[in-house]
Design a protein around this motif. Structure first.
Motif, PDB file in Angstrom:
ATOM      1  N   ALA A 227     -78.887  19.311 -55.122  1.00 27.41           N
ATOM      2  CA  ALA A 227     -78.867  20.814 -55.368  1.00 27.41           C
ATOM      3  C   ALA A 227     -79.031  21.681 -54.250  1.00 27.41           C
ATOM      4  CB  ALA A 227     -80.224  20.886 -56.152  1.00 27.41           C
ATOM      5  N   VAL A 228     -79.698  21.029 -53.179  1.00 22.71           N
ATOM      6  CA  VAL A 228     -79.760  21.868 -51.843  1.00 22.71           C
ATOM      7  C   VAL A 228     -78.460  21.973 -51.185  1.00 22.71           C
ATOM      8  CG1 VAL A 228     -80.769  21.884 -49.675  1.00 22.71           C
ATOM      9  CG2 VAL A 228     -82.321  21.257 -51.640  1.00 22.71           C
ATOM     10  N   LYS A 229     -77.783  21.009 -51.232  1.00 22.24           N
ATOM     11  CA  LYS A 229     -76.498  20.940 -50.626  1.00 22.24           C
ATOM     12  C   LYS A 229     -75.350  21.995 -51.529  1.00 22.24           C
ATOM     13  CE  LYS A 229     -76.160  16.303 -48.756  1.00 22.24           C
ATOM     14  NZ  LYS A 229     -75.496  14.979 -48.908  1.00 22.24           N
ATOM     15  N   THR A 230     -75.873  22.014 -52.899  1.00 20.64           N
ATOM     16  CA  THR A 230     -74.983  23.074 -53.570  1.00 20.64           C
ATOM     17  C   THR A 230     -75.352  24.366 -53.381  1.00 20.64           C
ATOM     18  OG1 THR A 230     -74.814  21.311 -55.218  1.00 20.64           O
ATOM     19  CG2 THR A 230     -74.261  23.837 -55.785  1.00 20.64           C
ATOM     20  N   LEU A 231     -76.581  24.579 -53.029  1.00 25.99           N
ATOM     21  CA  LEU A 231     -76.907  26.104 -52.647  1.00 25.99           C
ATOM     22  C   LEU A 231     -76.433  26.356 -51.097  1.00 25.99           C
ATOM     23  CD1 LEU A 231     -80.702  26.194 -53.872  1.00 25.99           C
ATOM     24  CD2 LEU A 231     -78.557  27.183 -54.686  1.00 25.99           C
ATOM     25  N   TRP A 232     -76.336  25.166 -50.437  1.00 25.59           N
ATOM     26  CA  TRP A 232     -75.525  25.749 -48.852  1.00 25.59           C
ATOM     27  C   TRP A 232     -74.189  25.494 -48.742  1.00 25.59           C
ATOM     28  CZ3 TRP A 232     -79.356  22.002 -45.708  1.00 25.59           C
ATOM     29  CH2 TRP A 232     -80.328  22.668 -45.618  1.00 25.59           C
ATOM     30  N   GLY A 233     -73.451  25.240 -49.971  1.00 23.65           N
ATOM     31  CA  GLY A 233     -72.123  25.172 -50.135  1.00 23.65           C
ATOM     32  C   GLY A 233     -71.633  23.803 -49.437  1.00 23.65           C
ATOM     33  N   THR A 234     -72.429  22.694 -49.160  1.00 21.74           N
ATOM     34  CA  THR A 234     -71.890  21.474 -48.356  1.00 21.74           C
ATOM     35  C   THR A 234     -71.859  20.290 -49.477  1.00 21.74           C
ATOM     36  OG1 THR A 234     -74.006  21.126 -47.893  1.00 21.74           O
ATOM     37  CG2 THR A 234     -72.938  22.543 -46.235  1.00 21.74           C
ATOM     38  N   ALA A 235     -72.061  20.674 -50.696  1.00 20.77           N
ATOM     39  CA  ALA A 235     -71.846  19.416 -51.674  1.00 20.77           C
ATOM     40  C   ALA A 235     -70.617  18.912 -51.718  1.00 20.77           C
ATOM     41  CB  ALA A 235     -72.545  19.687 -52.918  1.00 20.77           C
ATOM     42  N   GLN A 236     -70.455  17.456 -51.782  1.00 25.17           N
ATOM     43  CA  GLN A 236     -69.208  17.016 -52.065  1.00 25.17           C
ATOM     44  C   GLN A 236     -68.951  16.192 -53.334  1.00 25.17           C
ATOM     45  OE1 GLN A 236     -66.678  17.438 -49.890  1.00 25.17           O
ATOM     46  NE2 GLN A 236     -68.153  18.488 -48.505  1.00 25.17           N
ATOM     47  N   PRO A 237     -67.900  15.927 -54.059  1.00 26.41           N
ATOM     48  CA  PRO A 237     -67.703  15.464 -55.388  1.00 26.41           C
ATOM     49  C   PRO A 237     -68.354  14.113 -55.377  1.00 26.41           C
ATOM     50  CG  PRO A 237     -65.561  16.331 -54.543  1.00 26.41           C
ATOM     51  CD  PRO A 237     -66.565  16.478 -53.669  1.00 26.41           C
ATOM     52  N   ARG A 238     -68.491  13.558 -54.254  1.00 22.19           N
ATOM     53  CA  ARG A 238     -69.262  11.996 -54.092  1.00 22.19           C
ATOM     54  C   ARG A 238     -70.769  12.339 -54.483  1.00 22.19           C
ATOM     55  NH1 ARG A 238     -72.292   9.492 -50.550  1.00 22.19           N
ATOM     56  NH2 ARG A 238     -72.350   7.253 -50.540  1.00 22.19           N
ATOM     57  N   ASP A 239     -71.358  13.617 -54.091  1.00 21.05           N
ATOM     58  CA  ASP A 239     -72.534  13.671 -54.238  1.00 21.05           C
ATOM     59  C   ASP A 239     -72.918  13.872 -55.854  1.00 21.05           C
ATOM     60  OD1 ASP A 239     -73.290  13.678 -51.416  1.00 21.05           O
ATOM     61  OD2 ASP A 239     -72.690  15.629 -51.201  1.00 21.05           O
ATOM     62  N   TYR A 240     -71.903  14.519 -56.595  1.00 25.79           N
ATOM     63  CA  TYR A 240     -72.167  14.808 -57.685  1.00 25.79           C
ATOM     64  C   TYR A 240     -72.019  13.663 -58.820  1.00 25.79           C
ATOM     65  CZ  TYR A 240     -71.724  19.824 -56.607  1.00 25.79           C
ATOM     66  OH  TYR A 240     -72.040  21.234 -56.316  1.00 25.79           O
TER      67      TYR A 240
ATOM     68  N   PHE B 276     -64.482  19.204 -61.983  1.00 26.68           N
ATOM     69  CA  PHE B 276     -63.721  20.355 -62.134  1.00 26.68           C
ATOM     70  C   PHE B 276     -64.332  21.232 -61.069  1.00 26.68           C
ATOM     71  CE2 PHE B 276     -63.620  18.258 -66.483  1.00 26.68           C
ATOM     72  CZ  PHE B 276     -62.182  18.044 -66.666  1.00 26.68           C
ATOM     73  N   GLY B 277     -65.165  20.935 -60.213  1.00 24.78           N
ATOM     74  CA  GLY B 277     -65.918  21.836 -59.233  1.00 24.78           C
ATOM     75  C   GLY B 277     -64.986  22.446 -58.484  1.00 24.78           C
ATOM     76  N   GLU B 278     -63.831  21.871 -58.057  1.00 26.39           N
ATOM     77  CA  GLU B 278     -62.910  22.365 -56.848  1.00 26.39           C
ATOM     78  C   GLU B 278     -61.854  23.016 -57.732  1.00 26.39           C
ATOM     79  OE1 GLU B 278     -61.943  19.318 -54.072  1.00 26.39           O
ATOM     80  OE2 GLU B 278     -63.857  19.232 -53.333  1.00 26.39           O
ATOM     81  N   THR B 279     -61.632  22.492 -58.781  1.00 31.75           N
ATOM     82  CA  THR B 279     -60.170  23.195 -59.370  1.00 31.75           C
ATOM     83  C   THR B 279     -60.706  24.137 -60.519  1.00 31.75           C
ATOM     84  OG1 THR B 279     -60.277  21.239 -61.106  1.00 31.75           O
ATOM     85  CG2 THR B 279     -58.910  20.796 -59.100  1.00 31.75           C
ATOM     86  N   TYR B 280     -61.447  24.132 -61.166  1.00 33.72           N
ATOM     87  CA  TYR B 280     -61.730  25.188 -61.889  1.00 33.72           C
ATOM     88  C   TYR B 280     -63.319  25.651 -62.079  1.00 33.72           C
ATOM     89  CZ  TYR B 280     -57.600  22.967 -64.169  1.00 33.72           C
ATOM     90  OH  TYR B 280     -56.452  22.443 -64.647  1.00 33.72           O
ATOM     91  N   PRO B 281     -63.681  26.387 -61.080  1.00 29.15           N
ATOM     92  CA  PRO B 281     -64.872  26.792 -60.647  1.00 29.15           C
ATOM     93  C   PRO B 281     -65.423  27.665 -61.952  1.00 29.15           C
ATOM     94  CG  PRO B 281     -63.537  28.043 -59.114  1.00 29.15           C
ATOM     95  CD  PRO B 281     -62.580  26.840 -60.012  1.00 29.15           C
TER      96      PRO B 281
END
Length: 314
Positions: A97-110, A170-175
């Motif tokens: 969640a912290v990475k998502t707020l910082w914009g550094t989260a990757q699909p592997r994290d999800y 779908f995070g990268e393709t359909y935000p």
């Protein structure tokens, strides 16, 4: 003088149990270290080692002494231990969640987050046997609270797992659609939480009403007899009390947090209901108030646990 006495009363438990702080600080260090591992392993791992040492070496002995001092504590510690385990598992989703707020989260994290949240959901539902099985009536207030809370945690973890899966896929393709889906899941979470607590309040209200009726019927049996009343009137009173108990028993067997019994917690375990039934029926059949006292005591304990959750409009 009064302030001095109050200060001493507040300070005495701290002096007696200050070593227990090692458990709390150790657990906090492990949680923070686990979060930092996601960002910088060189800072996170030492904190985990320090927290483990504090929790086991410094606080372990004090914790055993503290639990042995009162009979309610060992069972409560089982619940606290499960909560600490789930909190440790939740550190990785919190890091994501912290990475998502910082914009550094990757699909592997999800993907990892989805797996761990699903594990929390399953564990929360399957670890109901950890619920303390001793002193059930004295623990009833906490049992009701834990049933609703654990169901809420399980629902939140399950819905969060679905959201993480959608983000990974779908995070990268359909935000844009992903944001709409996440908001929909959030609304679903609010709805199921409301239903869980409404069900809890409704059941407590029903049990409270049933106990009130039963107590009035029992008090009518054990009050001073009217000479004008014959044996037939006494039989009618006993039958009314038995009907009140039958209605109450159905409420005591009802599950608190959900109607799906295999994964829900009953208001009282079957063994506790059986013991209570023996006391109540003995009280109904006996004209001696002293023999009926155990039934009155148990019923009033349940009444007290339900009184804070009465909601006629639930």
């Amino acid at each position: 003088m009064t302030l001095v006495v109050l200060w001493r009363r507040a300070l005495d438990p701290v002096r007696t149990h200050w070593r227990l702080s090692g458990v709390g600080f150790g657990f906090l260090a492990i949680v923070v270290g686990r979060l930092l591992v996601e960002l910088n392993q060189s800072f996170g791992m030492p904190l985990i080692y320090i927290g483990s040492s504090l929790g086991t070496c410094d606080g372990g002995k004090a914790l055993r002494q503290f639990l042995g001092a009162k009979p309610l504590r060992p069972g409560t510690w089982n619940v606290v231990g499960v909560a600490m385990l789930l909190s440790l598992i939740a550190t990785q989703p919190a890091g994501t969640a912290v990475k998502t707020l910082w914009g550094t989260a990757q699909p592997r994290d999800y993907w990892i987050t989805a797996t761990l949240l699903a594990a929390i959901c399953v564990l929360t539902l399957l670890l109901r046997p950890i619920e303390p099985s001793d002193l059930i009536l004295r623990r009833l207030h906490g049992r009701i609270r834990r049933a609703a809370l654990s169901r809420t945690v399980a629902n939140a973890a399950g819905i969060g797992s679905v959201a993480a899966l959608l983000a990974a896929r779908f995070g990268e393709t359909y935000p844009a659609p992903l944001i709409s889906a996440t908001l929909t899941l959030l609304v679903a979470m609010i709805v199921v939480t409301h239903k869980t607590y409404a069900r809890t309040r409704k059941l407590c209200t029903r049990v409270h009403t049933g106990i009130d009726t039963l107590l009035r019927d029992m008090e009518g049996l054990h009050s001073a007899p009217d000479p004008a009343e014959g044996s037939g009137k006494l039989t009618d009173k006993r039958m009314a009390a038995r009907r009140s108990w039958d209605a109450l028993k159905r409420g005591l067997r009802t599950t608190i947090d959900s109607g799906y019994r295999p994964l829900a917690m009953p208001f009282l375990p079957a063994s506790t209901i059986t013991d209570l039934e023996i006391k109540v029926l003995n009280a109904i059949d006996s004209a001696d108030f002293l023999k009926a006292a155990p039934a009155y005591d148990d019923l009033r304990v349940i009444l007290s646990a339900c009184s804070a959750r009465i909601d006629e409009l639930a």
